[in-house]
Design an enzyme around this catalytic site. Structure first.
Site, PDB file in Angstrom:
ATOM      1  CG  ASP A  97    -139.336 -94.120 -47.419  1.00 16.28           C
ATOM      2  OD1 ASP A  97    -139.097 -92.953 -47.109  1.00 16.28           O
ATOM      3  OD2 ASP A  97    -140.316 -94.466 -48.107  1.00 16.28           O
ATOM      4  CG  ASP A 199    -141.661 -89.399 -45.819  1.00 14.61           C
ATOM      5  OD1 ASP A 199    -142.404 -89.826 -46.712  1.00 14.61           O
ATOM      6  OD2 ASP A 199    -142.088 -88.856 -44.782  1.00 14.61           O
ATOM      7  CD  GLU A 256    -143.120 -87.457 -50.295  1.00 16.42           C
ATOM      8  OE1 GLU A 256    -144.259 -87.806 -50.604  1.00 16.42           O
ATOM      9  OE2 GLU A 256    -142.770 -87.290 -49.111  1.00 16.42           O
ATOM     10  CG  HIS A 329    -146.481 -95.133 -50.704  1.00 14.35           C
ATOM     11  ND1 HIS A 329    -145.439 -94.509 -51.351  1.00 14.35           N
ATOM     12  CD2 HIS A 329    -146.566 -94.545 -49.494  1.00 14.35           C
ATOM     13  CE1 HIS A 329    -144.923 -93.583 -50.565  1.00 14.35           C
ATOM     14  NE2 HIS A 329    -145.584 -93.589 -49.426  1.00 14.35           N
ATOM     15  CG  ASP A 330    -148.037 -91.193 -50.531  1.00 17.97           C
ATOM     16  OD1 ASP A 330    -148.437 -91.962 -49.645  1.00 17.97           O
ATOM     17  OD2 ASP A 330    -146.949 -90.589 -50.475  1.00 17.97           O
TER      18      ASP A 330
HETATM   19  C1  GLC Z   1    -144.906 -89.034 -47.397  1.00 16.03           C
HETATM   20  C2  GLC Z   1    -145.225 -90.488 -47.598  1.00 16.03           C
HETATM   21  C3  GLC Z   1    -146.615 -90.753 -47.128  1.00 16.03           C
HETATM   22  C4  GLC Z   1    -146.684 -90.414 -45.655  1.00 16.03           C
HETATM   23  C5  GLC Z   1    -146.198 -88.996 -45.389  1.00 16.03           C
HETATM   24  C6  GLC Z   1    -145.938 -88.786 -43.936  1.00 16.03           C
HETATM   25  O1  GLC Z   1    -145.685 -88.200 -48.169  1.00 16.03           O
HETATM   26  O2  GLC Z   1    -145.023 -90.844 -48.929  1.00 16.03           O
HETATM   27  O3  GLC Z   1    -147.032 -92.067 -47.341  1.00 16.03           O
HETATM   28  O4  GLC Z   1    -147.999 -90.550 -45.204  1.00 16.03           O
HETATM   29  O5  GLC Z   1    -144.997 -88.718 -46.044  1.00 16.03           O
HETATM   30  O6  GLC Z   1    -144.768 -89.438 -43.541  1.00 16.03           O
END
Ligand code: GLC
Length: 550
Positions: A97, A199, A256, A329-330
């Protein structure tokens, strides 16, 4: 092998909660290595591990203080190398990641940058002077709540953070910053990783002008996302990233991309795009149409979910590739999120699995999803670890909701729902850890919902996942076959066809709590797989899932 990643099932691991081999109460790399055979049984071809780099853990690893090391809580670099080697023996790739929108405020780069305005790293983050009245440069609200600007007394300027105060945004306009990030990614490629999840990538390019916005909360602030996501010029940075790191490598990349609509996917993925796949959120964000503000959830319909998925399928039909997912995980657990309260969780888990594993694209299973793990229901905000749950609770109170109402939002949306320890068995701490206390409590339902019990039960969610995952890998129609949504307007049945010139499969899943009649032509199709034993060809029982050959 060309584009091997189109044919696999991917699995996401949240390392803090997967398996604790050291007995510390927190998961670790050895714990992952110990369970590779379990993943092999699920026909997994790649594991995306959320960040394992050194981190103060304000946001559980998404605040990185060193991009080319392993956090000691997870083990050592040699544990990582061993994981790659053991995974490789089983035909599994490890995917890292990359958190490149921001670093931790404890990263040396930031410690240096904040000292003054003329140190060598002065321009590595986004610094601005206060407004004439001493207030922050704009009224943007960070994604985790509060102003997106924090004052630094040492430097006498504000710095920007899209997320927490401890996650300062890196300045991508600076070529030295970009090069340092590419170097770090190349470091992991040399270790043999099979790809990257990138990310929060839509936030890296900031607008030319930083302007105030119309307040959208009682705090007088406005959601930063609307000002900084997917800004003009972002793809220029990403093309360079691709050229310097990914191009020509036998790996996959998945970005993402909150804020990228399906219609824009063609610019982002595929031959002329910058990534192989993009996690695009229109289907999972349906209950939050008003933006990422949890105390303002909205009603949604099954037809909208299908429409969102149809749009992404259409956008990646001839260009790029779709990463199919319903959990990460979010997000809360899908058995709670996508189904009515009181729905049978085993049936709901199988229903969604059937859609996930027969859709076009690479399916991503989030740890525990294959067991039908569900949300927790904690009544005290102090029990939640997630920084975003805590800030959303405060925001709800500020907006005038009672503490009881606020906790109800948190129970439903909290990211901790997905982060409780993996349920391996009915033993102490669900077989996750030998420690006295685990970093986050285990979900109380672990005595029934756990991998050991489900392995023995042929009707379990786990065995359903194993069966469909194998079935998918044996039938190329599920990989490269066309996708056609059926019954698009129906609010109860989720159905689609997957076909090649030789064969056609049809998936039909009842998302409702009622028995529903199928259109007549379904009765003529041959049922290959069915989640119910005594099924009626003209009807689907509540949450029944079927795969036909047409
Ligand atoms: C992304 C991750 C999340 C994190 C955020 C800040 O959305 O998936 O878990 O809190 O980025 O890095």
């Amino acid at each position: 092998m060309a584009e091997w990643w189109k044919k696999i099932v991917a699995y996401q691991i949240y390392p803090k909660s997967f398996s604790d081999a050291s007995g510390s109460g927190t998961g670790d790399l050895k714990g992952i290595t110990n369970h590779l055979d379990y993943l092999k049984e699920l026909s997994v071809g790649a594991i995306w591990i959320t960040p394992i780099y050194p981190s103060p853990m304000v946001d559980n690893g998404y605040d990185i203080s060193d991009y080319t090391e392993i956090d000691s809580a997870y083990g050592s670099m040699s544990d990582f190398e061993n994981l790659i080697a053991e995974a490789d023996k089983r035909g599994i790739k490890i995917v890292m990641d990359l958190v490149y929108n921001h670093s931790s405020d404890k990263h040396n780069w930031f410690l240096e940058s904040k000292k003054n305005k003329n140190n060598p790293k002065a321009d590595w983050y986004i610094w601005r002077d206060a407004k004439a009245d001493g207030s922050p440069p704009t009224n943007w609200r960070s994604i985790f709540g509060g102003s997106a600007w924090t004052w630094c007394e040492e430097r006498k300027q504000f710095y920007l953070h899209t997320f927490a105060v401890e996650q300062p945004d890196l300045n991508w306009e600076n070529p030295e910053v970009r090069q340092a990030l590419y170097d770090a990614a190349n470091f992991w490629l040399e270790k043999g990783v099979g790809g990257f999840r990138i990310d929060a990538i839509t936030y890296i390019k900031k607008p030319k002008k930083f302007l105030d916005g119309e307040p959208d909360g009682k705090d007088g602030l406005t959601t930063i996302h609307n000002f900084t996501a997917n800004t003009e010029g972002i793809l220029d940075f990403l093309r360079e990233f691709k050229e310097k790191v990914f191009a020509g490598k036998n790996i996959f990349t998945v970005g993402e991309a909150n804020g990228v609509a399906a219609e824009e996917l063609s610019r982002w993925v595929g031959k002329d795009g910058v990534f192989d796949m993009l996690f695009e959120f229109s289907h999972v964000n349906l209950p939050l149409k008003n933006g990422e503000i949890w105390c303002r959830p909205t009603e949604w319909k099954l037809s909208e979910l299908k429409q969102a998925i149809s749009n992404s399928q259409a956008a990646t039909k001839n260009n790029g590739w779709y990463p199919a997912f319903f959990e990460n995980h979010d997000k809360p657990r899908c058995v709670n999120y996508f189904f009515a309260k009181g729905a049978n969780k085993i049936k709901a888990a199988k229903a969604l699995a059937t859609v996930l594993l027969t859709m076009r694209g690479t399916p991503f299973i989030f740890q525990g999803q294959e067991l039908g793990m569900s949300n927790v229901s904690w009544n005290e905000i102090e029990k939640y670890n997630d920084i975003s749950s805590r800030s959303q609770f405060d925001f709800a109170i500020q907006e005038g909701f009672s503490a009881a109402e606020a906790i109800d939002f948190i129970k439903f949306f909290s990211r901790d729902n997905a982060r409780t320890p993996m349920q391996w068995s009915a033993e102490k701490n669900s077989g996750f850890s030998d420690a006295e206390k685990t970093w986050l409590p285990v979900n109380e339902n672990y005595l029934e919902v756990n991998a050991a019990a489900e392995e023995k039960n042929s009707d379990s969610v786990l065995n359903w996942y194993r069966k469909l995952s194998k079935f998918r890998s044996e039938n190329p129609e599920f990989i490269f076959g066309d996708f056609e949504m059926l019954l698009a307007e129906d609010e109860k049945i989720f159905a689609f066809a997957r076909s090649s010139e030789e064969k056609k499969f049809v998936t039909a899943v009842n998302f409702s709590q009622e028995k529903v009649e199928l259109p007549k032509n379904f009765a003529e199709k041959k049922i290959l797989i069915d989640s119910e034993k005594n099924s009626d060809k003209n009807f689907l029982q509540p949450l029944e899932a079927r795969i036909y050959q047409d």
